[in-house]
Motif scaffolding. Structure first.
Motif, PDB file in Angstrom:
ATOM      1  N   ASN A 286       0.733  -1.199  -0.159  1.00 30.88           N
ATOM      2  CA  ASN A 286      -0.104   0.055  -0.027  1.00 30.88           C
ATOM      3  C   ASN A 286       0.988   1.239  -0.116  1.00 30.88           C
ATOM      4  OD1 ASN A 286      -2.952  -0.684  -0.145  1.00 30.88           O
ATOM      5  ND2 ASN A 286      -2.906  -1.361   1.901  1.00 30.88           N
ATOM      6  N   HIS A 287       1.808   1.251   0.615  1.00 32.27           N
ATOM      7  CA  HIS A 287       2.830   2.276   0.555  1.00 32.27           C
ATOM      8  C   HIS A 287       3.940   2.164  -0.597  1.00 32.27           C
ATOM      9  CE1 HIS A 287       1.460   2.482   4.862  1.00 32.27           C
ATOM     10  NE2 HIS A 287       1.886   3.746   4.722  1.00 32.27           N
ATOM     11  N   GLY A 288       3.610   1.320  -1.407  1.00 34.45           N
ATOM     12  CA  GLY A 288       4.577   1.746  -2.740  1.00 34.45           C
ATOM     13  C   GLY A 288       5.807   0.964  -2.556  1.00 34.45           C
ATOM     14  N   GLU A 289       6.048   0.094  -1.773  1.00 29.10           N
ATOM     15  CA  GLU A 289       7.210  -0.600  -1.770  1.00 29.10           C
ATOM     16  C   GLU A 289       7.631  -1.491  -2.786  1.00 29.10           C
ATOM     17  OE1 GLU A 289       9.552  -1.377   1.700  1.00 29.10           O
ATOM     18  OE2 GLU A 289       8.228  -0.344   3.192  1.00 29.10           O
ATOM     19  N   ASP A 290       8.708  -1.936  -3.243  1.00 30.66           N
ATOM     20  CA  ASP A 290       9.134  -2.861  -4.422  1.00 30.66           C
ATOM     21  C   ASP A 290       8.524  -4.081  -4.333  1.00 30.66           C
ATOM     22  OD1 ASP A 290      10.192  -3.892  -6.695  1.00 30.66           O
ATOM     23  OD2 ASP A 290      12.188  -3.632  -6.058  1.00 30.66           O
ATOM     24  N   PRO A 291       7.786  -4.681  -5.111  1.00 32.23           N
ATOM     25  CA  PRO A 291       7.337  -6.114  -5.019  1.00 32.23           C
ATOM     26  C   PRO A 291       8.220  -6.948  -5.125  1.00 32.23           C
ATOM     27  CG  PRO A 291       5.774  -4.937  -6.445  1.00 32.23           C
ATOM     28  CD  PRO A 291       6.891  -3.752  -6.354  1.00 32.23           C
ATOM     29  N   ALA A 292       9.379  -6.760  -5.821  1.00 33.93           N
ATOM     30  CA  ALA A 292      10.537  -7.986  -5.958  1.00 33.93           C
ATOM     31  C   ALA A 292      11.133  -8.027  -4.572  1.00 33.93           C
ATOM     32  CB  ALA A 292      11.215  -7.469  -7.109  1.00 33.93           C
ATOM     33  N   GLU A 293      11.405  -6.662  -4.162  1.00 35.14           N
ATOM     34  CA  GLU A 293      12.052  -6.942  -2.737  1.00 35.14           C
ATOM     35  C   GLU A 293      11.307  -7.517  -1.737  1.00 35.14           C
ATOM     36  OE1 GLU A 293      14.747  -3.842   0.155  1.00 35.14           O
ATOM     37  OE2 GLU A 293      13.356  -3.176  -1.223  1.00 35.14           O
ATOM     38  N   LEU A 294       9.971  -7.237  -1.651  1.00 33.05           N
ATOM     39  CA  LEU A 294       8.962  -7.817  -0.859  1.00 33.05           C
ATOM     40  C   LEU A 294       8.945  -9.387  -0.995  1.00 33.05           C
ATOM     41  CD1 LEU A 294       6.174  -4.927  -0.697  1.00 33.05           C
ATOM     42  CD2 LEU A 294       8.033  -5.639   1.028  1.00 33.05           C
ATOM     43  N   ALA A 295       9.023  -9.891  -2.198  1.00 33.60           N
ATOM     44  CA  ALA A 295       9.016 -11.102  -2.572  1.00 33.60           C
ATOM     45  C   ALA A 295      10.195 -11.908  -1.877  1.00 33.60           C
ATOM     46  CB  ALA A 295       8.986 -11.695  -3.917  1.00 33.60           C
TER      47      ALA A 295
ATOM     48  N   LEU B 217       5.316 -14.715  -3.479  1.00 29.89           N
ATOM     49  CA  LEU B 217       4.249 -13.818  -3.301  1.00 29.89           C
ATOM     50  C   LEU B 217       3.144 -14.457  -2.592  1.00 29.89           C
ATOM     51  CD1 LEU B 217       3.712 -12.045  -6.895  1.00 29.89           C
ATOM     52  CD2 LEU B 217       4.906 -11.262  -4.674  1.00 29.89           C
ATOM     53  N   PRO B 218       2.218 -13.768  -1.864  1.00 30.07           N
ATOM     54  CA  PRO B 218       1.231 -14.352  -1.087  1.00 30.07           C
ATOM     55  C   PRO B 218       0.366 -15.262  -1.726  1.00 30.07           C
ATOM     56  CG  PRO B 218       1.120 -11.966  -0.493  1.00 30.07           C
ATOM     57  CD  PRO B 218       2.007 -12.284  -1.703  1.00 30.07           C
ATOM     58  N   THR B 219       0.311 -15.119  -3.188  1.00 31.87           N
ATOM     59  CA  THR B 219      -0.517 -15.875  -4.096  1.00 31.87           C
ATOM     60  C   THR B 219       0.327 -17.312  -4.640  1.00 31.87           C
ATOM     61  OG1 THR B 219       0.268 -14.739  -5.973  1.00 31.87           O
ATOM     62  CG2 THR B 219      -1.771 -13.856  -5.087  1.00 31.87           C
ATOM     63  N   SER B 220       1.614 -17.321  -4.121  1.00 27.50           N
ATOM     64  CA  SER B 220       2.356 -18.388  -4.433  1.00 27.50           C
ATOM     65  C   SER B 220       2.290 -19.540  -3.582  1.00 27.50           C
ATOM     66  CB  SER B 220       4.054 -17.849  -4.566  1.00 27.50           C
ATOM     67  OG  SER B 220       3.961 -16.861  -5.266  1.00 27.50           O
ATOM     68  N   PRO B 221       2.378 -20.913  -4.138  1.00 26.97           N
ATOM     69  CA  PRO B 221       2.225 -21.967  -3.540  1.00 26.97           C
ATOM     70  C   PRO B 221       3.347 -22.125  -2.555  1.00 26.97           C
ATOM     71  CG  PRO B 221       2.643 -22.289  -5.497  1.00 26.97           C
ATOM     72  CD  PRO B 221       2.517 -21.134  -5.691  1.00 26.97           C
ATOM     73  N   VAL B 222       3.389 -22.613  -1.418  1.00 21.02           N
ATOM     74  CA  VAL B 222       4.687 -22.780  -0.341  1.00 21.02           C
ATOM     75  C   VAL B 222       4.865 -24.295  -0.490  1.00 21.02           C
ATOM     76  CG1 VAL B 222       5.474 -22.889   1.851  1.00 21.02           C
ATOM     77  CG2 VAL B 222       3.863 -21.012   1.096  1.00 21.02           C
ATOM     78  N   ARG B 223       6.030 -24.676  -1.331  1.00 23.94           N
ATOM     79  CA  ARG B 223       6.275 -26.106  -1.503  1.00 23.94           C
ATOM     80  C   ARG B 223       7.420 -26.408  -0.859  1.00 23.94           C
ATOM     81  NH1 ARG B 223       6.837 -27.890  -7.351  1.00 23.94           N
ATOM     82  NH2 ARG B 223       5.361 -29.628  -6.628  1.00 23.94           N
TER      83      ARG B 223
ATOM     84  N   ARG C  93      -3.319  -7.606  -7.873  1.00 27.47           N
ATOM     85  CA  ARG C  93      -4.566  -8.351  -7.700  1.00 27.47           C
ATOM     86  C   ARG C  93      -4.616  -8.998  -6.362  1.00 27.47           C
ATOM     87  NH1 ARG C  93      -6.981  -9.595 -11.857  1.00 27.47           N
ATOM     88  NH2 ARG C  93      -7.939 -11.628 -11.220  1.00 27.47           N
ATOM     89  N   TRP C  94      -3.668  -9.179  -5.750  1.00 26.39           N
ATOM     90  CA  TRP C  94      -3.712  -9.872  -4.219  1.00 26.39           C
ATOM     91  C   TRP C  94      -4.311  -8.883  -3.339  1.00 26.39           C
ATOM     92  CZ3 TRP C  94      -0.710  -8.638   0.128  1.00 26.39           C
ATOM     93  CH2 TRP C  94      -0.917  -9.236   1.286  1.00 26.39           C
ATOM     94  N   MET C  95      -3.876  -7.615  -3.446  1.00 26.55           N
ATOM     95  CA  MET C  95      -4.474  -6.397  -2.742  1.00 26.55           C
ATOM     96  C   MET C  95      -5.776  -6.302  -2.938  1.00 26.55           C
ATOM     97  SD  MET C  95      -1.926  -5.220  -0.571  1.00 26.55           S
ATOM     98  CE  MET C  95      -2.638  -3.682  -0.333  1.00 26.55           C
ATOM     99  N   ASP C  96      -6.239  -6.361  -4.182  1.00 28.94           N
ATOM    100  CA  ASP C  96      -7.493  -6.131  -4.484  1.00 28.94           C
ATOM    101  C   ASP C  96      -8.225  -7.525  -4.022  1.00 28.94           C
ATOM    102  OD1 ASP C  96      -7.088  -3.661  -5.334  1.00 28.94           O
ATOM    103  OD2 ASP C  96      -6.915  -4.288  -7.332  1.00 28.94           O
ATOM    104  N   ARG C  97      -7.799  -8.443  -3.858  1.00 28.96           N
ATOM    105  CA  ARG C  97      -8.230  -9.843  -3.339  1.00 28.96           C
ATOM    106  C   ARG C  97      -9.248 -10.506  -4.365  1.00 28.96           C
ATOM    107  NH1 ARG C  97      -8.196 -10.034   2.217  1.00 28.96           N
ATOM    108  NH2 ARG C  97      -8.122  -7.866   3.251  1.00 28.96           N
ATOM    109  N   ILE C  98      -8.601 -10.320  -5.628  1.00 31.67           N
ATOM    110  CA  ILE C  98      -9.015 -10.939  -6.810  1.00 31.67           C
ATOM    111  C   ILE C  98      -8.155 -12.032  -7.561  1.00 31.67           C
ATOM    112  CG2 ILE C  98     -10.768  -9.198  -7.196  1.00 31.67           C
ATOM    113  CD1 ILE C  98      -8.949  -8.098  -9.292  1.00 31.67           C
ATOM    114  N   HIS C  99      -7.215 -12.284  -6.887  1.00 31.27           N
ATOM    115  CA  HIS C  99      -6.022 -13.165  -7.394  1.00 31.27           C
ATOM    116  C   HIS C  99      -6.466 -14.400  -7.928  1.00 31.27           C
ATOM    117  CE1 HIS C  99      -5.509 -14.026  -3.194  1.00 31.27           C
ATOM    118  NE2 HIS C  99      -5.252 -15.107  -3.576  1.00 31.27           N
TER     119      HIS C  99
END
Length: 284
Positions: free
Chosen positions: A38-47, A79-85, A239-245
């Motif tokens: 929400n604060h615009g941080e880099d998705p790659a760094e957050l991943a 990402l939160p939408t990724s499977p944890v394997r 899409r995850w933030m919008d809960r539609i992923h």
């Protein structure tokens, strides 16, 4: 630079002393990730941050299990939408997969245990060439010894090529079904995995694999795939933030800028895969 709340949770993850704390760290990771996006941080760094938190807390004393993360978490791409394997390494102890799966599902992750076996059995499977992507994404323990058929890895990547983008006045057709993970992320992961391994790199992340693959891939191909990967992470995070992923989406449902980004990324990816196929397969 990551917000202090993120680094504090990352520091706490490997120190979790009980199951309740493991659960709390996993749950808080999603809350903090949402705030950071929400604060615009880099998705790659957050991943990378999320992958490390998941890895460290599942290795903590609070879980009391020996697991090796693979897939998106193992690569540092989660990402939160990724499977944890993961691979469960067991000797005489009880198979932990059911407990871990229930925990991850409860918190909001997608759990995909691969199985449970002794360390020796996992190593034998890697040496036998069984599902090499699993072992290449599982870190240096088995990545360095895995038997890998580069031709099979390449064919797997090429077969994941996204469908042709149907366009209208230069933009994707509004009726076209859009799946960021299937159409952009997975093909990029696969071509990066092949190219990095062929170049001799055991780098885990997709971004670093692309850097290391220069020479197997041309500079233009690396630049294009890096752009696709960055765009895909951003689109999927939104899409995850919008809960539609997890919903089927057509281009009509995307804001115009996201629609244009998806269309441009899909075209770039398809062009690179066609170029690699012509060079690596059609000429042989």
């Amino acid at each position: 630079m990551l917000h202090p709340s993120l680094t504090e949770l990352a520091d706490a993850a490997p120190l979790a002393q009980d199951f309740a704390t493991v659960r709390g760290v996993l749950k808080e990771s999603l809350d903090l990730l949402g705030n950071a996006l929400n604060h615009g941080e880099d998705p790659a760094e957050l991943a990378g941050w999320l992958s490390q938190v998941i890895t460290d807390v599942l290795h903590s004393p609070g879980l009391d299990a020996h697991v090796v993360l693979t897939g998106p978490v193992g690569r540092g791409d989660a990402l939160p939408t990724s499977p944890v394997r993961w691979l469960a390494v067991v000797d005489s102890q009880e198979d932990p997969n059911e407990k871990i799966s229930a925990l991850l599902t409860e918190v909001g992750f997608i759990a995909e245990p691969i199985g449970a076996a002794t360390r020796e059995e996992w190593e034998q499977r890697a040496l036998a060439g069984e599902d090499p992507a699993v072992y290449l994404d599982a870190g240096t323990w088995v990545a360095a010894i895995a038997e890998v058929d580069d031709k099979a890895l390449l064919q797997d990547a090429l077969s994941s090529r996204p469908p042709a983008v149907e366009t209208y006045e230069g933009l994707p057709s509004l009726d076209m079904v859009v799946n960021i993970r299937e159409n952009l992320m997975i093909p990029t992961v696969k071509i990066a995995r092949w190219a990095a391994h062929k170049s001799g790199s055991l780098a885990p992340t997709t971004a670093q694999r692309l850097v290391d693959a220069r020479g197997v891939l041309t500079n233009d191909e690396v630049d294009a795939l890096t752009q696709v990967w960055t765009s895909a992470l951003s689109l999927q995070s939104k899409r995850w933030m919008d809960r539609i992923h997890d919903q089927e989406t057509t281009a009509w449902d995307l804001p115009a800028l996201q629609r244009a980004t998806f269309g441009a990324s899909a075209r770039l990816l398809s062009e690179v895969l066609r170029s690699v196929e012509a060079r690596e397969i059609d000429t042989k």
